[in-house]
Design a protein around this motif. Structure first.
Motif, PDB file in Angstrom:
ATOM      1  N   LYS A 183     -63.213 -55.942  17.353  1.00  0.00           N
ATOM      2  CA  LYS A 183     -61.917 -55.254  17.372  1.00  0.00           C
ATOM      3  C   LYS A 183     -61.079 -55.616  16.150  1.00  0.00           C
ATOM      4  O   LYS A 183     -60.435 -54.765  15.540  1.00  0.00           O
ATOM      5  CB  LYS A 183     -61.152 -55.588  18.654  1.00  0.00           C
ATOM      6  N   ASN A 184     -61.075 -56.894  15.763  1.00  0.00           N
ATOM      7  CA  ASN A 184     -60.287 -57.311  14.600  1.00  0.00           C
ATOM      8  C   ASN A 184     -60.797 -56.675  13.313  1.00  0.00           C
ATOM      9  O   ASN A 184     -59.998 -56.315  12.442  1.00  0.00           O
ATOM     10  CB  ASN A 184     -60.269 -58.832  14.473  1.00  0.00           C
ATOM     11  N   THR A 185     -62.102 -56.514  13.186  1.00  0.00           N
ATOM     12  CA  THR A 185     -62.661 -55.854  12.004  1.00  0.00           C
ATOM     13  C   THR A 185     -62.215 -54.400  11.967  1.00  0.00           C
ATOM     14  O   THR A 185     -61.854 -53.877  10.909  1.00  0.00           O
ATOM     15  CB  THR A 185     -64.193 -55.954  12.000  1.00  0.00           C
ATOM     16  N   SER A 186     -62.209 -53.749  13.103  1.00  0.00           N
ATOM     17  CA  SER A 186     -61.760 -52.364  13.191  1.00  0.00           C
ATOM     18  C   SER A 186     -60.279 -52.246  12.809  1.00  0.00           C
ATOM     19  O   SER A 186     -59.887 -51.340  12.077  1.00  0.00           O
ATOM     20  CB  SER A 186     -61.996 -51.842  14.609  1.00  0.00           C
ATOM     21  N   LEU A 187     -59.475 -53.171  13.308  1.00  0.00           N
ATOM     22  CA  LEU A 187     -58.045 -53.188  12.943  1.00  0.00           C
ATOM     23  C   LEU A 187     -57.877 -53.376  11.441  1.00  0.00           C
ATOM     24  O   LEU A 187     -57.112 -52.655  10.796  1.00  0.00           O
ATOM     25  CB  LEU A 187     -57.312 -54.319  13.669  1.00  0.00           C
ATOM     26  N   TRP A 188     -58.580 -54.337  10.894  1.00  0.00           N
ATOM     27  CA  TRP A 188     -58.469 -54.647   9.461  1.00  0.00           C
ATOM     28  C   TRP A 188     -58.811 -53.414   8.630  1.00  0.00           C
ATOM     29  O   TRP A 188     -58.129 -53.089   7.675  1.00  0.00           O
ATOM     30  CB  TRP A 188     -59.358 -55.839   9.119  1.00  0.00           C
ATOM     31  N   ARG A 221     -48.880 -57.660  17.322  1.00  0.00           N
ATOM     32  CA  ARG A 221     -50.318 -57.905  17.506  1.00  0.00           C
ATOM     33  C   ARG A 221     -51.103 -56.598  17.711  1.00  0.00           C
ATOM     34  O   ARG A 221     -52.131 -56.577  18.379  1.00  0.00           O
ATOM     35  CB  ARG A 221     -50.584 -58.868  18.648  1.00  0.00           C
ATOM     36  N   SER A 222     -50.545 -55.497  17.180  1.00  0.00           N
ATOM     37  CA  SER A 222     -51.147 -54.154  17.301  1.00  0.00           C
ATOM     38  C   SER A 222     -51.255 -53.692  18.747  1.00  0.00           C
ATOM     39  O   SER A 222     -52.090 -52.856  19.087  1.00  0.00           O
ATOM     40  CB  SER A 222     -52.492 -54.075  16.591  1.00  0.00           C
ATOM     41  N   ILE A 223     -50.396 -54.203  19.598  1.00  0.00           N
ATOM     42  CA  ILE A 223     -50.283 -53.716  20.971  1.00  0.00           C
ATOM     43  C   ILE A 223     -49.189 -52.654  20.952  1.00  0.00           C
ATOM     44  O   ILE A 223     -48.034 -52.952  20.630  1.00  0.00           O
ATOM     45  CB  ILE A 223     -49.939 -54.853  21.949  1.00  0.00           C
ATOM     46  N   VAL A 224     -49.554 -51.433  21.280  1.00  0.00           N
ATOM     47  CA  VAL A 224     -48.636 -50.304  21.154  1.00  0.00           C
ATOM     48  C   VAL A 224     -47.529 -50.411  22.197  1.00  0.00           C
ATOM     49  O   VAL A 224     -47.792 -50.471  23.407  1.00  0.00           O
ATOM     50  CB  VAL A 224     -49.392 -48.965  21.297  1.00  0.00           C
ATOM     51  N   LEU A 225     -46.287 -50.444  21.713  1.00  0.00           N
ATOM     52  CA  LEU A 225     -45.113 -50.443  22.568  1.00  0.00           C
ATOM     53  C   LEU A 225     -44.536 -49.029  22.614  1.00  0.00           C
ATOM     54  O   LEU A 225     -44.851 -48.197  21.761  1.00  0.00           O
ATOM     55  CB  LEU A 225     -44.046 -51.393  22.023  1.00  0.00           C
ATOM     56  N   ASN A 226     -43.647 -48.794  23.560  1.00  0.00           N
ATOM     57  CA  ASN A 226     -43.016 -47.476  23.600  1.00  0.00           C
ATOM     58  C   ASN A 226     -42.022 -47.346  22.436  1.00  0.00           C
ATOM     59  O   ASN A 226     -41.623 -48.335  21.827  1.00  0.00           O
ATOM     60  CB  ASN A 226     -42.352 -47.216  24.962  1.00  0.00           C
ATOM     61  N   SER A 227     -41.662 -46.134  22.147  1.00  0.00           N
ATOM     62  CA  SER A 227     -40.817 -45.830  20.989  1.00  0.00           C
ATOM     63  C   SER A 227     -39.483 -46.577  21.034  1.00  0.00           C
ATOM     64  O   SER A 227     -39.034 -47.120  20.021  1.00  0.00           O
ATOM     65  CB  SER A 227     -40.571 -44.323  20.919  1.00  0.00           C
ATOM     66  N   LYS A 252     -43.150 -64.264  12.711  1.00  0.00           N
ATOM     67  CA  LYS A 252     -42.118 -64.268  13.756  1.00  0.00           C
ATOM     68  C   LYS A 252     -42.170 -62.992  14.590  1.00  0.00           C
ATOM     69  O   LYS A 252     -42.017 -63.034  15.808  1.00  0.00           O
ATOM     70  CB  LYS A 252     -40.733 -64.406  13.117  1.00  0.00           C
ATOM     71  N   TRP A 253     -42.406 -61.856  13.922  1.00  0.00           N
ATOM     72  CA  TRP A 253     -42.438 -60.570  14.609  1.00  0.00           C
ATOM     73  C   TRP A 253     -43.847 -60.205  15.085  1.00  0.00           C
ATOM     74  O   TRP A 253     -44.117 -59.084  15.469  1.00  0.00           O
ATOM     75  CB  TRP A 253     -41.839 -59.483  13.712  1.00  0.00           C
ATOM     76  N   GLN A 254     -44.751 -61.192  15.069  1.00  0.00           N
ATOM     77  CA  GLN A 254     -46.103 -61.088  15.626  1.00  0.00           C
ATOM     78  C   GLN A 254     -46.907 -59.935  15.007  1.00  0.00           C
ATOM     79  O   GLN A 254     -47.556 -59.163  15.699  1.00  0.00           O
ATOM     80  CB  GLN A 254     -46.049 -60.943  17.139  1.00  0.00           C
ATOM     81  N   GLN A 255     -46.876 -59.885  13.680  1.00  0.00           N
ATOM     82  CA  GLN A 255     -47.630 -58.865  12.959  1.00  0.00           C
ATOM     83  C   GLN A 255     -48.979 -59.436  12.520  1.00  0.00           C
ATOM     84  O   GLN A 255     -49.056 -60.558  12.040  1.00  0.00           O
ATOM     85  CB  GLN A 255     -46.838 -58.368  11.748  1.00  0.00           C
ATOM     86  N   VAL A 281     -51.898 -62.117   8.522  1.00  0.00           N
ATOM     87  CA  VAL A 281     -50.890 -63.054   9.030  1.00  0.00           C
ATOM     88  C   VAL A 281     -51.434 -63.699  10.309  1.00  0.00           C
ATOM     89  O   VAL A 281     -51.712 -64.882  10.324  1.00  0.00           O
ATOM     90  CB  VAL A 281     -49.533 -62.359   9.277  1.00  0.00           C
ATOM     91  N   LEU A 282     -51.602 -62.928  11.364  1.00  0.00           N
ATOM     92  CA  LEU A 282     -52.134 -63.466  12.620  1.00  0.00           C
ATOM     93  C   LEU A 282     -53.643 -63.269  12.755  1.00  0.00           C
ATOM     94  O   LEU A 282     -54.280 -63.995  13.511  1.00  0.00           O
ATOM     95  CB  LEU A 282     -51.426 -62.817  13.821  1.00  0.00           C
ATOM     96  N   LEU A 283     -54.193 -62.301  12.061  1.00  0.00           N
ATOM     97  CA  LEU A 283     -55.644 -62.083  12.133  1.00  0.00           C
ATOM     98  C   LEU A 283     -56.375 -63.207  11.423  1.00  0.00           C
ATOM     99  O   LEU A 283     -56.078 -63.513  10.267  1.00  0.00           O
ATOM    100  CB  LEU A 283     -56.027 -60.741  11.497  1.00  0.00           C
ATOM    101  N   LYS A 284     -57.319 -63.781  12.084  1.00  0.00           N
ATOM    102  CA  LYS A 284     -58.109 -64.874  11.512  1.00  0.00           C
ATOM    103  C   LYS A 284     -59.424 -64.337  10.939  1.00  0.00           C
ATOM    104  O   LYS A 284     -59.945 -63.331  11.410  1.00  0.00           O
ATOM    105  CB  LYS A 284     -58.413 -65.935  12.584  1.00  0.00           C
ATOM    106  N   GLY A 285     -59.933 -65.029   9.936  1.00  0.00           N
ATOM    107  CA  GLY A 285     -61.216 -64.665   9.366  1.00  0.00           C
ATOM    108  C   GLY A 285     -61.146 -63.599   8.285  1.00  0.00           C
ATOM    109  O   GLY A 285     -62.178 -63.071   7.880  1.00  0.00           O
ATOM    110  N   PHE A 286     -59.951 -63.261   7.825  1.00  0.00           N
ATOM    111  CA  PHE A 286     -59.786 -62.269   6.773  1.00  0.00           C
ATOM    112  C   PHE A 286     -59.022 -62.888   5.611  1.00  0.00           C
ATOM    113  O   PHE A 286     -58.263 -63.831   5.796  1.00  0.00           O
ATOM    114  CB  PHE A 286     -59.027 -61.037   7.292  1.00  0.00           C
TER     115      PHE A 286
END
Length: 135
Positions: free
Chosen positions: A3-8, A36-42, A95-98, A114-119
């Motif tokens: 999933k992280n590779t797909s996000l990247w 963290r790429s978790i979709v929130l409402n508008s 701080k904003w969990q990006q 930032v939060l993704l590891k291995g990249f």
């Protein structure tokens, strides 16, 4: 595929739209949308970005809104082009969990984990190729 590779990979297919061209030698592109790429409402995303904007206003007068879009149009997030140091941008993103931020220096666009590891920080190309001013 992880999933992280797909996000990247999805972060690499980006375009930016703003009402003006950045005049800064180096700058960050930041958002508070979708931690963290978790979709929130508008409404929640808009509230988060307004709070981020208030924080930016305390740091610098040199920022303005930008729209960050997937090149295939699948998603779009509001953000800010900000004239701050890379270290400040990184800390705000954390701080904003990006998962990552975009950094531009001498017209070169970089994707910075930032939060993704291995990249690792990745050069995507000339920023001007990813940027447009809507008509």
């Amino acid at each position: 595929m992880c999933k992280n590779t797909s996000l990247w990979r999805s972060y690499q297919t980006i375009s930016f739209k703003a009402g003006q061209h950045p005049v800064y030698h180096s700058f960050a592109i930041l958002t508070a949308f979708n931690p963290r790429s978790i979709v929130l409402n508008s409404l929640d995303n808009q509230k988060r970005n307004k709070i981020l904007e208030k924080e930016l206003a305390m740091l610098t007068e040199s920022y303005f809104p930008v729209s960050c879009c997937a090149s295939d149009g699948r998603w779009e997030e509001a953000g800010y082009i900000v004239d701050i140091r890379a270290e400040q941008a990184y800390l705000l993103a954390k701080k904003w969990q990006q998962n990552a931020i975009y950094w531009v220096e001498a017209n070169q666009l970089y994707l910075v984990p930032v939060l993704l590891k291995g990249f690792e920080k990745q050069r995507l190309g000339e920023f001007s190729a990813f940027f447009s001013i809507p008509k």
